[in-house]
Design a protein around this motif. Structure first.
Motif, PDB file in Angstrom:
ATOM      1  N   LYS A 203       0.979  -1.107  -0.452  1.00 24.63           N
ATOM      2  CA  LYS A 203      -0.044   0.107  -0.161  1.00 24.63           C
ATOM      3  C   LYS A 203       0.932   1.556   0.113  1.00 24.63           C
ATOM      4  O   LYS A 203       1.510   1.252   0.960  1.00 24.63           O
ATOM      5  N   SER A 204       0.545   2.259  -0.749  1.00 29.46           N
ATOM      6  CA  SER A 204       0.912   3.621  -0.782  1.00 29.46           C
ATOM      7  C   SER A 204       1.101   4.211   0.548  1.00 29.46           C
ATOM      8  O   SER A 204      -0.320   5.021   1.076  1.00 29.46           O
ATOM      9  N   LEU A 205       1.814   5.271   0.370  1.00 31.17           N
ATOM     10  CA  LEU A 205       2.145   6.129   2.070  1.00 31.17           C
ATOM     11  C   LEU A 205       1.958   7.937   0.608  1.00 31.17           C
ATOM     12  O   LEU A 205       3.029   7.971   0.233  1.00 31.17           O
ATOM     13  N   TYR A 206       0.836   8.431   1.185  1.00 32.43           N
ATOM     14  CA  TYR A 206       0.848   9.779   1.001  1.00 32.43           C
ATOM     15  C   TYR A 206       1.618  11.367   1.229  1.00 32.43           C
ATOM     16  O   TYR A 206       1.286  10.272   3.140  1.00 32.43           O
ATOM     17  N   VAL A 207       1.542  12.230   1.455  1.00 30.16           N
ATOM     18  CA  VAL A 207       1.464  13.278   2.959  1.00 30.16           C
ATOM     19  C   VAL A 207       0.772  14.433   1.470  1.00 30.16           C
ATOM     20  O   VAL A 207       0.351  13.729   0.359  1.00 30.16           O
ATOM     21  N   THR A 208      -0.431  15.804   2.578  1.00 29.55           N
ATOM     22  CA  THR A 208      -0.789  16.249   1.922  1.00 29.55           C
ATOM     23  C   THR A 208       0.569  17.083   1.374  1.00 29.55           C
ATOM     24  O   THR A 208       1.089  17.552   1.055  1.00 29.55           O
ATOM     25  N   ARG A 209      -0.532  17.804   0.090  1.00 26.86           N
ATOM     26  CA  ARG A 209       0.861  19.413  -0.500  1.00 26.86           C
ATOM     27  C   ARG A 209       1.089  20.186   0.295  1.00 26.86           C
ATOM     28  O   ARG A 209       2.308  20.160   0.803  1.00 26.86           O
ATOM     29  N   GLU A 210       0.157  20.822   1.742  1.00 21.75           N
ATOM     30  CA  GLU A 210       1.139  21.300   2.719  1.00 21.75           C
ATOM     31  C   GLU A 210       2.362  20.597   2.985  1.00 21.75           C
ATOM     32  O   GLU A 210       3.252  21.388   3.601  1.00 21.75           O
ATOM     33  N   HIS A 211       1.981  19.557   2.986  1.00 25.26           N
ATOM     34  CA  HIS A 211       3.160  18.618   4.019  1.00 25.26           C
ATOM     35  C   HIS A 211       4.171  18.864   3.407  1.00 25.26           C
ATOM     36  O   HIS A 211       5.742  17.438   3.759  1.00 25.26           O
ATOM     37  N   ALA A 212       3.548  18.702   2.063  1.00 20.82           N
ATOM     38  CA  ALA A 212       4.651  18.241   0.982  1.00 20.82           C
ATOM     39  C   ALA A 212       6.101  19.169   0.831  1.00 20.82           C
ATOM     40  O   ALA A 212       6.624  20.261   1.573  1.00 20.82           O
ATOM     41  N   VAL A 213       7.225  18.930   0.692  1.00 25.15           N
ATOM     42  CA  VAL A 213       8.144  19.349   0.446  1.00 25.15           C
ATOM     43  C   VAL A 213       8.521  20.687  -0.515  1.00 25.15           C
ATOM     44  O   VAL A 213       7.962  20.171  -1.392  1.00 25.15           O
ATOM     45  N   LYS A 214       9.452  21.714   0.332  1.00 22.19           N
ATOM     46  CA  LYS A 214       8.796  23.251  -0.898  1.00 22.19           C
ATOM     47  C   LYS A 214       9.275  22.939  -2.195  1.00 22.19           C
ATOM     48  O   LYS A 214      11.081  22.754  -2.277  1.00 22.19           O
ATOM     49  N   LEU A 215       9.271  23.669  -3.629  1.00 24.77           N
ATOM     50  CA  LEU A 215       9.353  23.300  -4.103  1.00 24.77           C
ATOM     51  C   LEU A 215      10.893  24.771  -4.874  1.00 24.77           C
ATOM     52  O   LEU A 215      10.084  25.833  -4.123  1.00 24.77           O
ATOM     53  N   LYS A 216      10.965  24.703  -5.238  1.00 20.29           N
ATOM     54  CA  LYS A 216      12.496  25.974  -5.588  1.00 20.29           C
ATOM     55  C   LYS A 216      11.522  25.576  -6.824  1.00 20.29           C
ATOM     56  O   LYS A 216      10.757  25.133  -7.719  1.00 20.29           O
ATOM     57  N   LYS A 217      12.871  27.491  -7.619  1.00 25.27           N
ATOM     58  CA  LYS A 217      11.904  27.565  -9.311  1.00 25.27           C
ATOM     59  C   LYS A 217      12.571  26.994  -9.934  1.00 25.27           C
ATOM     60  O   LYS A 217      13.296  25.519  -9.854  1.00 25.27           O
ATOM     61  N   ASP A 218      11.336  26.578 -11.016  1.00 27.93           N
ATOM     62  CA  ASP A 218      10.767  25.809 -12.282  1.00 27.93           C
ATOM     63  C   ASP A 218      11.524  23.819 -11.788  1.00 27.93           C
ATOM     64  O   ASP A 218      12.129  23.112 -12.160  1.00 27.93           O
ATOM     65  N   GLU A 219      10.853  23.828 -10.507  1.00 23.67           N
ATOM     66  CA  GLU A 219      10.755  22.447  -9.660  1.00 23.67           C
ATOM     67  C   GLU A 219       9.307  22.243  -9.699  1.00 23.67           C
ATOM     68  O   GLU A 219       8.725  22.854  -9.401  1.00 23.67           O
ATOM     69  N   TYR A 220       8.677  21.052 -10.122  1.00 19.42           N
ATOM     70  CA  TYR A 220       7.659  20.837  -9.943  1.00 19.42           C
ATOM     71  C   TYR A 220       7.708  18.812  -9.685  1.00 19.42           C
ATOM     72  O   TYR A 220       8.177  18.420  -9.874  1.00 19.42           O
ATOM     73  N   PHE A 221       5.727  19.099  -8.685  1.00 14.47           N
ATOM     74  CA  PHE A 221       5.920  17.505  -8.954  1.00 14.47           C
ATOM     75  C   PHE A 221       5.482  16.800  -9.730  1.00 14.47           C
ATOM     76  O   PHE A 221       5.025  17.478 -10.193  1.00 14.47           O
ATOM     77  N   ILE A 222       6.089  15.239  -9.755  1.00 12.84           N
ATOM     78  CA  ILE A 222       5.251  14.489 -11.523  1.00 12.84           C
ATOM     79  C   ILE A 222       3.973  14.292 -11.132  1.00 12.84           C
ATOM     80  O   ILE A 222       3.356  14.529 -11.997  1.00 12.84           O
ATOM     81  N   ALA A 223       2.945  13.956  -9.801  1.00 16.31           N
ATOM     82  CA  ALA A 223       2.063  13.850  -9.759  1.00 16.31           C
ATOM     83  C   ALA A 223       1.365  14.941 -10.929  1.00 16.31           C
ATOM     84  O   ALA A 223       0.479  15.033 -11.455  1.00 16.31           O
ATOM     85  N   ASP A 224       1.807  16.172 -10.598  1.00 14.98           N
ATOM     86  CA  ASP A 224       1.634  17.953 -11.875  1.00 14.98           C
ATOM     87  C   ASP A 224       1.593  17.360 -12.999  1.00 14.98           C
ATOM     88  O   ASP A 224       1.096  18.014 -13.649  1.00 14.98           O
TER      89      ASP A 224
END
Length: 173
Positions: free
Chosen positions: A80-101
């Motif tokens: 089974k998969s483990l998730y975090v909410t977007r608010e608890h996700a790593v803060k992205l730097k400029k020009d970085e994106y989550f693969i899911a997006d």
């Protein structure tokens, strides 16, 4: 945009006290040290689990959850998969994106030509590679480098690309 972002998958149990081995699906496994809670997707429901302890073994993370002290209580969640909410996700730097997006985003050229849809992202040592699929055509592989990626509009769901000379030819079978 996804509200939940996957950070790992439970591979197996570890010992008899309710610990699990987790394969991290995040760039940096050390981020588990800072996490206080993850969400377990059981397939039927989403269970918030408080992290009590984090250890590392080879390429895996060993997690102990508060209130789960027995192998029998956690064994059923293997795979089974483990998730975090977007608010608890790593803060992205400029020009970085989550693969899911990025997955599902339309890919177009600077001239407006429709290239297809981003189906997956290959993570290589040097740079990521976007796999773009258009019905009836071969997959197009585009490196995620500044020379190729001109604009990413997450809200609009469109990535604008510049195809370097010969890139289409390389992708032909």
């Amino acid at each position: 945009m996804e509200d939940l972002l996957q950070v790992g998958v439970i591979t197996t149990t570890h010992g008899v006290r309710g610990e699990v081995k987790v394969f991290p699906t995040t760039d940096d496994a050390n981020r588990f040290k800072k996490l206080k809670e993850v969400i377990l997707d059981t397939g039927k429901e989403q269970l918030p689990l408080e992290i009590a302890q984090v250890k590392f073994f080879k390429n895996l993370v060993i997690l102990k959850f508060k209130g789960i002290d027995n192998i029998n209580d956690i064994e059923k969640y293997k795979g089974k998969s483990l998730y975090v909410t977007r608010e608890h996700a790593v803060k992205l730097k400029k020009d970085e994106y989550f693969i899911a997006d990025l997955i599902g985003m339309r890919a177009v050229t600077e001239e407006g030509e429709e290239l297809g849809t981003i189906k997956d992202v290959l993570q290589t040592g040097a740079n990521d590679v976007y796999i773009i699929k258009k019905d009836g055509e071969d997959e197009l592989l585009v490196p995620a480098i500044k020379d190729c990626v001109k604009n990413v509009d997450i809200e609009g769901g469109v990535m604008t690309l510049h195809l370097l000379e010969g890139l289409r030819d390389i992708n032909k079978k």
